[in-house]
Design an enzyme around this catalytic site. Structure first.
Site, short mmCIF file in Angstrom:
data_model
loop_
_atom_site.label_atom_id
_atom_site.label_comp_id
_atom_site.label_asym_id
_atom_site.label_seq_id
_atom_site.Cartn_x
_atom_site.Cartn_y
_atom_site.Cartn_z
CD GLU A 144 -11.29 -53.35 14.23
OE1 GLU A 144 -10.07 -53.54 14.19
OE2 GLU A 144 -12.12 -54.26 13.99
N GLY B 262 -8.16 -50.88 11.13
CA GLY B 262 -9.61 -50.97 11.09
C GLY B 262 -10.07 -52.39 10.92
CD GLU C 230 6.26 -53.47 9.12
OE1 GLU C 230 6.94 -52.43 9.20
OE2 GLU C 230 6.17 -54.15 8.08
#
Lengths: 235, 235
Positions: B62, B46, B116
């Site tokens: 996003e 987000g 990650e």
DNA sequence: GCAAAAGTGTTCGAGTTACACCCATGC
DNA sequence: GCATGGGTGTAACTCGAACACTTTTGC
């Protein structure tokens, strides 16, 4: 604080779809806007969320300030967030809309903060003229709220919140018919709602005074889950 | 502009509960946070909503930036707004959370913006360690998203979004079992889903190559309404 | 007694469940 | 042939729809 310059601020409001059944018809509480924008137009009650305030607490606060309704008089659930750019011409506002269902809610003149407030039948407020009559995107929010309420009657005890503290099966029946706008078989409805475990608890009293056989009086649990659900005729 | 001084600014973010079925198990896409707060913790993908941007467009943006997922690869629906003061220790943030369901979504390393990212089985992500493992209030948002997804499979064609473009009844069956975590009778499931009007359209092809009788291939409509709904065994 | 409203019985049929069975393919 | 998975048949059961019927009150 890198974000402060990089990301612009928003205003956040809490708007309320307050529904109640009055004279066997579903009504919404709307306020007449005093100032710009949309001065003179009807709108959902609501206002700005404060910086240290829960979203839910803000909704309850507006419920009290704008509608004179206390925390225990309604059940409240979040509807959705609405935040199109330009929905408020002044600045960027994201509103978190809430659905409130209650019974015997006060006439809005008493204790109301808004310039004018009134109960409007949803059939009227959602009619073809609604888009032009309501401020901001409140026509859409109201429509979403009514649809949510209708859906919730299927599988929860929300209808109890639209009856009084205590009520008869006939009262409950009238609420379902008013909210859904359909006729429901009286006999099957009776069996259904009295058969759902945990929804209705008999008070032991009966309601007399009216014509006909006295009706048993129940207390309802709006938080109850109705399984199997009560189905609307259509769809 | 009276409000500017009177009412303090909020930041608004869009957070995503992205779900997909991988190896017959429901997974959520989570990112490892690089910076403070909650550095090193897993979080929902987000980011901040821009000042001139739709809430929905922000969610799609996003989705692309953080997960490498395109608009047409998922179905997206708004979940709710979360905005407790203190949910972000830096400043007041209201997040609008979205639910995204897709199939064959990319491994997150490719094109991903986050430090990650990885697919985590929801059984693990919602486990007792989740509260401590996830940043902010994302454990609650994820739980709400998963519950919404489960509920939506009952009365919509959302499961089709969790299969590929085309799929067999067995594929669909596996999705339902993975998302609900229950066993469903294969034979009755087959009759049920093929009997719902408008949900499945046969492509005319069959899927061969595997052992056993070839399965008919269908295309699904996630927007379809399933009536009567497919019921979960429990509840 | 009669009207009115509450509540129960009964039948029908649709939909679900459980499980047996047949079908079409690979090996 | 035989294992494997796809797909159909079927009987018992549950539940909702429709509507006739009984109960209990006010007048």
């Amino acid at each position: 604080m890198a974000y402060s310059s990089e990301y612009p601020p928003f205003y956040v409001t809490a708007d309320l779809v307050i529904l109640s059944v009055r004279a066997d018809e579903l009504h919404a509480l709307l306020v007449r806007r005093g100032g710009e924008p949309y001065a003179g137009r009807l709108a959902l009650p609501g206002g700005f969320v404060e910086i240290d305030e829960n979203l839910e607490d803000a909704a309850y606060r507006e419920l009290g300030e704008e509608a004179g309704v206390g925390r225990d008089d309604v059940i409240l659930e979040q509807l959705a967030a609405y935040g199109d750019p330009g929905r408020d011409p002044r600045f960027r506002v994201v509103t978190v809309a809430w659905l409130a269902l209650g019974a015997n809610l006060p006439e809005p003149t008493a204790g109301s903060d808004a310039a004018e407030a009134r109960w409007v039948p949803v059939a009227e407020a959602l009619g073809p003229a609604a888009k032009a009559a309501l401020a901001f995107d409140h026509d859409r929010i109201l429509a979403d709220g009514v649809e949510r309420a209708r859906a919730k009657l299927e599988d929860t005890g929300y209808a109890a919140a639209l009856c009084g503290e205590t009520f008869t099966v006939a009262d409950l029946h009238a609420v379902y018919e008013a909210v859904w706008g359909v006729e429901l078989d009286r006999a099957n409805f009776h069996r259904k709602v009295t058969g759902v475990p945990g929804f209705l608890t008999p008070t032991g009293e009966v309601r007399e005074g009216a014509r006909g056989r006295p009706a048993r009086v129940y207390r309802g649990d709006p938080r109850a889950t109705l399984s199997p659900p009560i189905l609307r005729a259509d769809r």
